[in-house]
Motif scaffolding. Sequence first.
Motif, PDB file in Angstrom:
ATOM      1  N   THR A   1      68.837  44.171 -55.579  1.00  0.00           N
ATOM      2  CA  THR A   1      69.158  44.965 -56.720  1.00  0.00           C
ATOM      3  C   THR A   1      69.258  46.356 -56.250  1.00  0.00           C
ATOM      4  O   THR A   1      70.249  47.090 -56.248  1.00  0.00           O
TER       5      THR A   1
ATOM      6  N   GLY B   1      71.483  47.022 -53.273  1.00  0.00           N
ATOM      7  CA  GLY B   1      72.835  47.204 -53.537  1.00  0.00           C
ATOM      8  C   GLY B   1      73.387  48.262 -54.349  1.00  0.00           C
ATOM      9  O   GLY B   1      74.337  48.784 -54.140  1.00  0.00           O
ATOM     10  N   LEU B   2      72.412  48.937 -55.211  1.00  0.00           N
ATOM     11  CA  LEU B   2      72.666  50.081 -55.831  1.00  0.00           C
ATOM     12  C   LEU B   2      72.990  51.340 -54.928  1.00  0.00           C
ATOM     13  O   LEU B   2      73.665  52.152 -54.917  1.00  0.00           O
TER      14      LEU B   2
ATOM     15  N   LEU C   1      76.462  43.091 -56.194  1.00  0.00           N
ATOM     16  CA  LEU C   1      76.359  44.299 -57.071  1.00  0.00           C
ATOM     17  C   LEU C   1      77.209  45.490 -56.345  1.00  0.00           C
ATOM     18  O   LEU C   1      77.702  46.374 -57.463  1.00  0.00           O
TER      19      LEU C   1
ATOM     20  N   GLY D   1      80.504  44.677 -57.867  1.00  0.00           N
ATOM     21  CA  GLY D   1      80.653  45.237 -59.484  1.00  0.00           C
ATOM     22  C   GLY D   1      80.718  46.591 -59.685  1.00  0.00           C
ATOM     23  O   GLY D   1      81.283  47.136 -60.426  1.00  0.00           O
TER      24      GLY D   1
ATOM     25  N   LEU E   1      74.832  49.585 -64.478  1.00  0.00           N
ATOM     26  CA  LEU E   1      74.600  48.317 -64.294  1.00  0.00           C
ATOM     27  C   LEU E   1      75.333  47.457 -65.559  1.00  0.00           C
ATOM     28  O   LEU E   1      75.813  46.221 -65.290  1.00  0.00           O
TER      29      LEU E   1
ATOM     30  N   ALA F   1      78.763  46.939 -64.355  1.00  0.00           N
ATOM     31  CA  ALA F   1      78.810  46.118 -63.297  1.00  0.00           C
ATOM     32  C   ALA F   1      78.662  44.564 -63.330  1.00  0.00           C
ATOM     33  O   ALA F   1      78.370  43.850 -62.211  1.00  0.00           O
TER      34      ALA F   1
ATOM     35  N   TYR G   1      77.938  41.567 -60.488  1.00  0.00           N
ATOM     36  CA  TYR G   1      76.495  41.337 -60.266  1.00  0.00           C
ATOM     37  C   TYR G   1      76.177  39.948 -60.478  1.00  0.00           C
ATOM     38  O   TYR G   1      75.483  39.238 -59.765  1.00  0.00           O
TER      39      TYR G   1
END
Length: 299
Positions: free
Chosen positions: A116, A119-120, A178, A181, A209, A212, A216
Motif C-alpha cells: 500500500t 503503491g502510493l 493502487l 486506482g 485513497l 482510488a 485498490y
Amino acid sequence: MASTETKTTVTKPVTTELAGVEAGLDALDVVTPTGRTPFRRTFVDKILPPVIATVLLLVVWQITFKAVDDPTKLVSPVDVWRTLQDAWLEGKLLGYIWTSVSRGLLGFLFALAIGTPLGLLVARVKFVRAAIGPILSGLQSLPSVAWVPPAVLWLGLNNSMMYAVILLGAVPSIANGLVSGVDQVPPLFLRAGRTMGATGLKGTVYITLPAALPGYVAGLKQGWAFSWRSLMAAEIIASFPDLGVGLGQLLENGRNASDMSMVFEAILLILFVGIAIDLLIFSPLERWVLRSRGLLVKS
C-alpha cells in the motif's frame, strides 16, 4: 405587447418540459425500498446456479472416470469423498487447511502493509514511478514458483521462506492495483480537496485513497490470488516435516505415493479455500465499494 406575450407563451412550455425531464431524472435516482428479498428469488438467483454447476461437474467427472477406467490416472468422486471423510475422522483435515490458510492470510497482511505505501509512493512521485514502476510490472508477470529456489537458499526451509515467497508474489499486484486506482482519480477531486485544506497526508487519507478504492480493491483481490498461488508453489517444492503438512505438501505427498485420491483431495481443498476467501472477504468488499458509489443497488 404581443411580442412579450409570445415570448411568455413559448417560455412556459419549455420550462414545463425541462421541469418534467428533471423530475424524471430525479425519479431514476430514487431507489424504491423493496423490503427483504423473498427466499425463492434468492434460491433461484444465487443458490441454484452453483448447485446445478456442481452436479453437472460431478456427473462429467463420473462419466470420465468410467471412460478412463484406470484408478492410477483418475479416481471417482466417491473415492475422493471417502478420502476427505477419513481425513476428517482422523482429525487431520482442519489441520491441513489451517496450516496453509494461516500462512496465506498472515503473508497477505504483510504484503498489504508493504504494497500500500509502495503503491502510493509510485503513484504520487514521478521519479519513483519512472525508477521502479516497470520493475513492479515485471515482477507481477514473473511466476511465483521462480522465487522458491532462491528463497530456500537465502532463508532455509522454514516459515520465513514461505512468507518471503508470498511477499514477492503479492506486493507487486497490490502496489500496481493502487497505482491504477490513483491514476483514475479525477483531478477535480484533488483540486477540490486542496481547496478545502486536504493536502499532504490528509489529502491522501480523505481524498486519494477513497477515490482510488475500486482499483485498490481489484489489486487486493489479485494480490490474494498471487499470495495463495505463491504459497502453494512453496509448499509443493519446499516440503519439510518441521513445516507441518499444508495443502501444497498434501498434494506433493499424494504425488509421491501415487495416490490419486489424495491428489484430488488436496486440489479440491485448495479450490475450496480460494472460493471461500473470495465469497467471505473480497466479494462483500467489492459490493460495498460499488454500492457506496451508486453502481450497485441493494436489493
